[in-house]
Enzyme design. Structure first.
Site, short mmCIF file in Angstrom:
data_model
loop_
_atom_site.label_atom_id
_atom_site.label_comp_id
_atom_site.label_asym_id
_atom_site.label_seq_id
_atom_site.Cartn_x
_atom_site.Cartn_y
_atom_site.Cartn_z
N ASP A 158 36.93 28.05 31.00
CA ASP A 158 37.27 29.06 32.31
C ASP A 158 36.37 29.24 33.42
OD1 ASP A 158 38.73 31.87 32.48
OD2 ASP A 158 36.53 32.41 31.98
N ASP A 161 35.48 32.31 36.21
CA ASP A 161 35.35 34.37 36.28
C ASP A 161 34.55 34.51 34.79
OD1 ASP A 161 35.87 34.69 38.87
OD2 ASP A 161 38.14 35.12 38.20
O1 C5P Z 1 37.96 33.38 36.07
P1 C5P Z 1 39.22 34.07 34.62
O2 C5P Z 1 39.99 33.56 34.54
O3 C5P Z 1 38.22 34.54 34.08
O4 C5P Z 1 39.60 35.42 35.74
C1 C5P Z 1 40.25 36.71 35.23
C2 C5P Z 1 39.70 37.86 36.08
O5 C5P Z 1 39.37 38.29 36.88
C3 C5P Z 1 39.33 38.74 34.66
O6 C5P Z 1 38.29 39.06 33.58
C4 C5P Z 1 39.14 39.86 35.58
O7 C5P Z 1 38.34 40.71 34.94
C5 C5P Z 1 38.74 39.67 37.17
N1 C5P Z 1 39.77 40.36 37.91
C6 C5P Z 1 39.46 41.00 39.10
N2 C5P Z 1 40.29 41.63 39.73
C7 C5P Z 1 42.14 41.61 39.65
C8 C5P Z 1 42.28 40.84 38.89
C9 C5P Z 1 41.36 39.93 37.46
O8 C5P Z 1 38.58 41.10 38.99
N3 C5P Z 1 42.45 42.20 40.15
MG MG Z 2 36.46 34.59 32.91
#
Ligand code: C5P
Ligand code: MG
Length: 290
Positions: free
Chosen positions: A39, A41
């Site tokens: 993954d 983030d």
């Molecule tokens: O790379 P990863 O799959 O972890 O990315 C998803 C992350 O992005 C989620 O953990 C979520 O908290 C974050 N997110 C965000 N803003 C959004 C949608 C998702 O920070 N609008």
């Molecule tokens: Mg993540």
């Protein structure tokens, strides 16, 4: 323990003997049978530094000069509404899933309204507080040196995450990315997102759409998986003829509440560990390097 770092204070394991057995069997199989799926983030990037949260791919844009103040406030509102739902263990995934789709969809619609220019993304990343975890250079370089494929599988934004690793000098040729990619018009202005949306709970579906990638890697049936969400556990569901998988999970937030669920599903749980020290030690062991 075959790896001394597994005795670090941040490490929790439900079954240390099983972890040891998996490690030994993966090492015997050799690093030419290994693929890594991670993954992005809050797994490859830091969760916090000195108590202050680090940005996700989305947050890099939320906090950038590419969007206006009104949009920033709306995106922050969405974050404050939906992030607590994302990490709430008291609600079943089936109930959270439509809400996550709602979050990603609303956020992407807001970003599209801002007419973001493709050529402004690099500066937004440069000016951001994005931070890869300590030890990232070894992690990326070591995998590259050993020709081990690294799949970064992210529900974030592909264009942003590529820029983060490019600027860090670690976007090597062994790296592939599955993520949400921006779609720009002929003037280089954001007009949508490409393909099926990847959100936190549909990585399994995303994996199954990419059979070609996994077919190419079918001679590598052993998998090291890194994630920070329970949704990340399905990232390897597309792997063909899988033999062994070792799952390492970063538990960054709501630690006490989520510890039992993480211990049940990840082989190694790293609690409030902002580094890649343990994954790097695992890689060193699996590749036979000291
Ligand atoms: O790379 P990863 O799959 O972890 O990315 C998803 C992350 O992005 C989620 O953990 C979520 O908290 C974050 N997110 C965000 N803003 C959004 C949608 C998702 O920070 N609008
Ligand atoms: Mg993540």
């Amino acid at each position: 323990m075959v790896i001394p770092q597994l005795s670090n204070a941040s490490v929790c394991m439900k079954d240390p003997q099983r972890v040891q057995d998996i490690l030994v069997s993966m090492q015997k199989a050799g690093s030419n049978t290994l693929q890594v799926i991670s993954d992005f983030d809050m797994t490859l990037t830091r969760f916090a530094v000195n108590g202050k949260r680090c940005p996700t791919c989305h947050n890099i844009l939320d906090d950038s000069r590419l969007i206006n103040e009104e949009c920033r406030l709306k995106l922050k509102d969405l974050l404050n509404t939906y992030y607590p739902i994302e990490i709430d263990t008291s609600r079943p995934v089936a109930e959270k899933l439509p809400l996550m789709v709602e979050w990603w969809t609303k956020a992407h619609e807001l970003l599209i309204e801002q007419k973001i220019k493709k050529d402004a993304l690099a500066v937004a990343v440069q000016e951001s507080e994005a931070m890869l975890r300590d030890g990232y250079t070894f992690f990326f370089d070591h995998l590259h040196e050993h020709s081990i494929p690294l799949l970064i599988f992210s529900a974030g934004i592909g264009d942003i995450l590529e820029e983060v690793i490019r600027q860090a000098g670690v976007f090597h040729s062994n790296v592939n990315v599955f993520s949400n990619y921006m779609d720009f018009d002929e003037l280089g202005v954001l007009q949508g997102f490409k393909g099926e949306l990847i959100h936190i709970y549909n990585k399994r579906e995303g994996a199954l759409l990419n059979t070609g990638h996994f077919r190419e890697l079918r001679a590598r049936p052993n998998v090291l998986l890194l994630g920070d969400s329970l949704g990340d556990l399905t990232m390897a569901d597309g792997v063909q003829d899988m033999e062994t998988i070792l799952k390492i999970g970063f538990l960054n937030d709501k630690v006490e509440e989520r510890r039992p669920a993480y211990l049940d599903s990840y082989d190694i749980v790293l609690i409030k560990d902002e580094t890649l020290e343990v994954p790097n030690a695992v890689l060193r062991f699996l590749t036979g390097d000291k």
